[in-house]
Motif scaffolding. Structure first.
Motif, PDB file in Angstrom:
ATOM      1  N   GLY A 176      -8.608   3.326  -8.047  1.00 20.79           N
ATOM      2  CA  GLY A 176      -9.198   4.618  -8.333  1.00 20.79           C
ATOM      3  C   GLY A 176     -10.256   4.570  -9.413  1.00 20.79           C
ATOM      4  N   TRP A 177      -9.968   3.901 -10.519  1.00 23.66           N
ATOM      5  CA  TRP A 177     -10.925   3.910 -11.629  1.00 23.66           C
ATOM      6  C   TRP A 177     -10.961   2.606 -12.435  1.00 23.66           C
ATOM      7  N   SER A 178      -9.866   1.862 -12.499  1.00 23.38           N
ATOM      8  CA  SER A 178      -9.900   0.641 -13.316  1.00 23.38           C
ATOM      9  C   SER A 178      -9.726  -0.628 -12.468  1.00 23.38           C
ATOM     10  N   GLY A 179      -8.856  -0.579 -11.480  1.00 17.30           N
ATOM     11  CA  GLY A 179      -8.743  -1.644 -10.473  1.00 17.30           C
ATOM     12  C   GLY A 179      -8.377  -3.029 -10.968  1.00 17.30           C
ATOM     13  N   SER A 228      -7.344  -1.621  -3.009  1.00 21.70           N
ATOM     14  CA  SER A 228      -7.975  -0.334  -3.288  1.00 21.70           C
ATOM     15  C   SER A 228      -7.618   0.093  -4.712  1.00 21.70           C
ATOM     16  N   THR A 248      -4.080  -0.826  -7.326  1.00 21.96           N
ATOM     17  CA  THR A 248      -3.747  -0.752  -8.756  1.00 21.96           C
ATOM     18  C   THR A 248      -3.017   0.560  -9.056  1.00 21.96           C
ATOM     19  N   TYR A 249      -1.817   0.437  -9.561  1.00 27.45           N
ATOM     20  CA  TYR A 249      -1.078   1.597 -10.060  1.00 27.45           C
ATOM     21  C   TYR A 249      -0.695   1.294 -11.499  1.00 27.45           C
ATOM     22  N   TYR A 250      -0.953   2.223 -12.396  1.00 25.13           N
ATOM     23  CA  TYR A 250      -0.622   2.061 -13.820  1.00 25.13           C
ATOM     24  C   TYR A 250      -1.205   0.768 -14.393  1.00 25.13           C
ATOM     25  N   HIS A 251      -2.429   0.455 -14.014  1.00 21.21           N
ATOM     26  CA  HIS A 251      -3.144  -0.730 -14.525  1.00 21.21           C
ATOM     27  C   HIS A 251      -2.393  -2.035 -14.253  1.00 21.21           C
ATOM     28  N   SER A 263       0.849  -1.194   0.000  1.00 23.04           N
ATOM     29  CA  SER A 263       0.000   0.000   0.000  1.00 23.04           C
ATOM     30  C   SER A 263       0.878   1.234   0.000  1.00 23.04           C
ATOM     31  N   GLN A 264       0.592   2.152  -0.911  1.00 25.77           N
ATOM     32  CA  GLN A 264       1.432   3.352  -0.978  1.00 25.77           C
ATOM     33  C   GLN A 264       0.854   4.478  -0.134  1.00 25.77           C
ATOM     34  N   THR A 265      -0.458   4.630  -0.164  1.00 25.51           N
ATOM     35  CA  THR A 265      -1.062   5.746   0.575  1.00 25.51           C
ATOM     36  C   THR A 265      -1.998   5.264   1.696  1.00 25.51           C
ATOM     37  N   ASN A 282      -4.596   3.031   1.837  1.00 30.51           N
ATOM     38  CA  ASN A 282      -5.965   2.516   1.656  1.00 30.51           C
ATOM     39  C   ASN A 282      -6.020   0.987   1.687  1.00 30.51           C
ATOM     40  N   THR A 283      -5.117   0.351   0.960  1.00 27.45           N
ATOM     41  CA  THR A 283      -5.095  -1.119   0.953  1.00 27.45           C
ATOM     42  C   THR A 283      -4.640  -1.641   2.316  1.00 27.45           C
TER      43      THR A 283
HETATM   44  C1  LIG Z   1       0.406   7.478 -10.119  1.00 27.86           C
HETATM   45  C2  LIG Z   1      -0.878   6.751  -9.859  1.00 27.86           C
HETATM   46  C3  LIG Z   1      -1.341   5.822 -10.778  1.00 27.86           C
HETATM   47  C4  LIG Z   1      -2.552   5.148 -10.565  1.00 27.86           C
HETATM   48  N1  LIG Z   1      -3.007   4.243 -11.492  1.00 27.86           N
HETATM   49  C5  LIG Z   1      -4.221   3.663 -11.303  1.00 27.86           C
HETATM   50  C6  LIG Z   1      -4.748   2.774 -12.294  1.00 27.86           C
HETATM   51  O1  LIG Z   1      -4.137   2.472 -13.312  1.00 27.86           O
HETATM   52  N2  LIG Z   1      -5.973   2.246 -12.071  1.00 27.86           N
HETATM   53  C7  LIG Z   1      -6.706   2.519 -10.955  1.00 27.86           C
HETATM   54  O2  LIG Z   1      -7.797   1.982 -10.785  1.00 27.86           O
HETATM   55  N3  LIG Z   1      -6.232   3.347  -9.988  1.00 27.86           N
HETATM   56  C8  LIG Z   1      -5.017   3.928 -10.142  1.00 27.86           C
HETATM   57  N4  LIG Z   1      -4.531   4.780  -9.175  1.00 27.86           N
HETATM   58  C9  LIG Z   1      -5.332   5.038  -7.961  1.00 27.86           C
HETATM   59  C10 LIG Z   1      -4.890   4.158  -6.779  1.00 27.86           C
HETATM   60  O3  LIG Z   1      -5.125   2.806  -7.067  1.00 27.86           O
HETATM   61  C11 LIG Z   1      -5.706   4.588  -5.529  1.00 27.86           C
HETATM   62  O4  LIG Z   1      -5.279   5.865  -5.133  1.00 27.86           O
HETATM   63  C12 LIG Z   1      -5.608   3.605  -4.379  1.00 27.86           C
HETATM   64  O5  LIG Z   1      -6.508   3.995  -3.366  1.00 27.86           O
HETATM   65  C13 LIG Z   1      -4.205   3.525  -3.807  1.00 27.86           C
HETATM   66  O6  LIG Z   1      -4.162   2.542  -2.806  1.00 27.86           O
HETATM   67  P1  LIG Z   1      -3.091   2.550  -1.622  1.00 27.86           P
HETATM   68  O7  LIG Z   1      -3.467   3.702  -0.694  1.00 27.86           O
HETATM   69  O8  LIG Z   1      -3.241   1.242  -0.947  1.00 27.86           O
HETATM   70  O9  LIG Z   1      -1.737   2.768  -2.220  1.00 27.86           O
HETATM   71  C14 LIG Z   1      -3.316   5.449  -9.390  1.00 27.86           C
HETATM   72  C15 LIG Z   1      -2.810   6.378  -8.467  1.00 27.86           C
HETATM   73  C16 LIG Z   1      -1.624   7.026  -8.693  1.00 27.86           C
HETATM   74  C17 LIG Z   1      -1.132   8.037  -7.681  1.00 27.86           C
END
Ligand SMILES: Cc1cc2nc3c(=O)[nH]c(=O)nc-3n(C[C@H](O)[C@H](O)[C@H](O)COP(=O)(O)O)c2cc1C
Length: 152
Positions: free
Chosen positions: A95-98, A93, A60-63, A13-15, A17-18
């Motif tokens: 943001g939009w595609s998960g 967790s 999910t980061y960068y799909h 988890s980076q921020t 939520n997970t």
């Molecule tokens: C640089 C960046 C890229 C991301 N890419 C995606 C993505 O491809 N698909 C998606 O659903 N969410 C994306 N997110 C949203 C994260 O998944 C969302 O903020 C999530 O709550 C982070 O979980 P964490 O707090 O456990 O790190 C992205 C967020 C960041 C900052």
């Protein structure tokens, strides 16, 4: 009496939520008697073999799935770690595609032939009260399934 069964939760988890999801999954799993739960931010492939059930949490980061989780799964595959029949689940967790939790669950099911709980649990951004309840429910479901399999 059966021995204590072990559920391993590995998450990234980076921020945060997970991470909140992971703690709630842990709580749910621990609510079942006879289950021991270990939560880790990082695990070595061999540690997967010691668990009766494995729950992986990945935002999910960068799909995609993050590097540490890819290394864990690739390492387990390369070392031929046998996870067949163990209970598996995934959450995260997004943001939009998960995509990440779905990709992980697919690998646990198809590559490792684990007995997975479907679908993967995905929650948008910060889990609210209802979301955390879903996480507890996932933990409890995995624990009960693990117990049931050990008794059969
Ligand atoms: C640089 C960046 C890229 C991301 N890419 C995606 C993505 O491809 N698909 C998606 O659903 N969410 C994306 N997110 C949203 C994260 O998944 C969302 O903020 C999530 O709550 C982070 O979980 P964490 O707090 O456990 O790190 C992205 C967020 C960041 C900052």
């Amino acid at each position: 009496m059966t021995n204590t069964l072990k559920i391993l939760i590995v998450y990234y988890s980076q921020t945060g939520n997970t991470e909140k999801m992971a703690r709630a999954v842990e709580e749910g799993a621990k609510s079942v008697v006879g289950i021991e739960v270990e939560v880790k931010y990082f695990a070595r492939p061999e540690e997967l073999a010691d668990a009766d059930a494995i729950i992986l949490g990945m935002p999910t980061y960068y799909h995609d799935i993050g590097m540490d989780m890819k290394s864990l799964l690739e390492g387990a595959a390369n070392q031929e770690i046998n996870l067949k029949g163990k209970v598996g689940a995934a959450f995260g967790s997004y943001g939009w595609s998960g995509e990440a939790p779905n990709m992980i669950l697919e690998i646990l099911k198809n590559r490792f032939e684990m007995d997975v709980v479907e679908p993967a649990l995905r929650i948008k951004y910060n889990p609210d009260k209802k979301g955390l309840e879903e996480c507890r429910k996932l933990g409890k479901t995995v624990a009960e399934k693990t117990l049931k399999i050990s008794l059969s």
